[in-house]
Scaffold this motif. Structure first.
Motif, short mmCIF file in Angstrom:
data_model
loop_
_atom_site.label_atom_id
_atom_site.label_comp_id
_atom_site.label_asym_id
_atom_site.label_seq_id
_atom_site.Cartn_x
_atom_site.Cartn_y
_atom_site.Cartn_z
N LEU A 104 -1.85 9.92 0.43
CA LEU A 104 -1.24 10.94 -0.42
C LEU A 104 -1.75 10.83 -1.85
O LEU A 104 -2.03 11.85 -2.50
N LEU A 105 -1.91 9.62 -2.34
CA LEU A 105 -2.42 9.42 -3.69
C LEU A 105 -3.83 9.99 -3.82
O LEU A 105 -4.16 10.65 -4.82
N LEU A 106 -4.65 9.77 -2.82
CA LEU A 106 -6.00 10.35 -2.83
C LEU A 106 -5.93 11.88 -2.85
O LEU A 106 -6.67 12.53 -3.59
N ASP A 107 -5.05 12.45 -2.03
CA ASP A 107 -4.92 13.90 -1.98
C ASP A 107 -4.49 14.46 -3.34
O ASP A 107 -5.01 15.50 -3.79
N LEU A 108 -3.55 13.78 -3.99
CA LEU A 108 -3.06 14.25 -5.28
C LEU A 108 -4.16 14.25 -6.34
O LEU A 108 -4.15 15.05 -7.27
N LEU A 109 -5.12 13.34 -6.19
CA LEU A 109 -6.20 13.25 -7.17
C LEU A 109 -7.29 14.30 -6.94
O LEU A 109 -7.78 14.90 -7.89
N ARG B 60 -14.84 8.34 5.26
CA ARG B 60 -15.10 8.58 3.84
C ARG B 60 -13.86 8.30 3.00
O ARG B 60 -13.96 7.77 1.90
N ARG B 61 -12.68 8.64 3.51
CA ARG B 61 -11.46 8.40 2.75
C ARG B 61 -11.20 6.89 2.61
O ARG B 61 -10.69 6.44 1.59
N ALA B 62 -11.56 6.13 3.63
CA ALA B 62 -11.41 4.68 3.54
C ALA B 62 -12.26 4.13 2.40
O ALA B 62 -11.81 3.26 1.64
N ALA B 63 -13.46 4.66 2.23
CA ALA B 63 -14.32 4.22 1.13
C ALA B 63 -13.74 4.65 -0.22
O ALA B 63 -13.78 3.90 -1.20
N SER B 64 -13.19 5.86 -0.27
CA SER B 64 -12.61 6.37 -1.52
C SER B 64 -11.36 5.60 -1.93
O SER B 64 -11.00 5.58 -3.11
N ALA B 65 -10.70 4.98 -0.96
CA ALA B 65 -9.46 4.27 -1.24
C ALA B 65 -9.67 2.88 -1.83
O ALA B 65 -8.69 2.24 -2.24
N VAL B 66 -10.91 2.43 -1.91
CA VAL B 66 -11.18 1.06 -2.37
C VAL B 66 -10.55 0.76 -3.73
O VAL B 66 -9.89 -0.27 -3.90
N PRO B 67 -10.71 1.62 -4.76
CA PRO B 67 -10.09 1.30 -6.05
C PRO B 67 -8.56 1.21 -5.98
O PRO B 67 -7.95 0.39 -6.69
N ILE B 68 -7.96 2.03 -5.13
CA ILE B 68 -6.50 2.00 -4.99
C ILE B 68 -6.06 0.72 -4.29
O ILE B 68 -5.10 0.06 -4.71
N GLU B 69 -6.76 0.35 -3.22
CA GLU B 69 -6.43 -0.89 -2.52
C GLU B 69 -6.61 -2.08 -3.45
O GLU B 69 -5.80 -3.03 -3.42
N ARG B 70 -7.63 -2.03 -4.28
CA ARG B 70 -7.86 -3.12 -5.23
C ARG B 70 -6.71 -3.20 -6.24
O ARG B 70 -6.27 -4.29 -6.60
N ALA B 71 -6.22 -2.05 -6.67
CA ALA B 71 -5.11 -2.03 -7.62
C ALA B 71 -3.83 -2.58 -7.00
O ALA B 71 -3.04 -3.25 -7.67
N ILE B 72 -3.62 -2.29 -5.73
CA ILE B 72 -2.45 -2.85 -5.03
C ILE B 72 -2.53 -4.37 -4.99
O ILE B 72 -1.56 -5.07 -5.25
N GLN B 73 -3.71 -4.90 -4.71
CA GLN B 73 -3.89 -6.34 -4.66
C GLN B 73 -3.67 -6.98 -6.03
O GLN B 73 -3.16 -8.11 -6.12
N ARG B 74 -4.03 -6.25 -7.10
CA ARG B 74 -3.82 -6.78 -8.45
C ARG B 74 -2.36 -6.66 -8.89
O ARG B 74 -1.98 -7.22 -9.91
#
Length: 198
Positions: A161-166, A136-150
């Motif tokens: 950690l970024l997911l946890d902070l949110l 589930r965390r891998a699915a939640s990380a999609v927007p963050i991974e997309r932002a890294i690519q951009r």
């Protein structure tokens, strides 16, 4: 010749699984877990609630743990898909809002505190749930991974950690302090996390 003929019904494989029975079983398992916890979740009770025989459940789920994990995966499908608003901030605000809706308005939200309590007392369940949450965390990380690519986030950002902070502050307010979580709080939370991450 007639003796060697096979009828159409004899050629068919076993009767296909009933979708209605599948849904009834997983609904009953979810309701039982929310109301009774891990110790109160029984195959007998689920079978009675779903209106099926125990063998019908065991053909699908060899163990009580398999049944609960299948119910958890079905619940996770009720969660909104990872947003794509065109901006990292917009994605994160939408993600936190989706998480809040899940906690407040769905069976997933009612099941989570029960699961947290159950995993604290059952190592086998804890291990299985940890693996489930990794998916589930891998699915939640999609927007963050997309932002890294951009290039909106540094490539070495700590995604877990970024997911946890949110989500942790929202979870804490929802289940511990009962403080309100409104749009102003969510915007402030996301902006604070972004400042720390960038």
């Amino acid at each position: 010749m007639a003796a060697t003929q096979v009828t159409e019904s004899e050629r068919r494989p076993g009767r296909p699984r009933s979708t209605a029975a599948d849904e009834a079983i997983l609904d009953a398992a979810t309701d039982a877990f929310i109301e009774l916890g891990w110790d109160g979740l029984t195959i007998e009770g689920v079978a009675a609630s779903a209106g099926v025989g125990k063998t019908t459940i065991y053909r699908r789920y060899p163990s009580r743990l398999d049944l609960l994990l299948a119910a958890a995966r079905r619940l996770s499908e009720e969660k909104d898909q990872a947003p794509d608003t065109g901006s990292l901030r917009g994605d994160l605000v939408a993600s936190v809002e989706s998480f809040l809706r899940m906690l407040a308005d769905s069976r997933s939200g009612r099941a989570i505190p029960v699961m947290v309590a159950a995993t604290a007392r059952n190592p086998e369940l804890a291990t299985a749930y940890t693996e489930f949450m990794a998916e589930r965390r891998a699915a939640s990380a999609v927007p963050i991974e997309r932002a890294i690519q951009r290039g909106d986030l540094p490539v070495d950002v700590d995604v877990p950690l970024l997911l946890d902070l949110l989500v942790a502050p929202v979870f804490y307010r929802a289940f511990v302090t009962r403080e309100p979580v409104d749009s102003t709080f969510i915007a402030s939370l996301v902006d604070t996390v972004l400042r720390a991450a960038t």
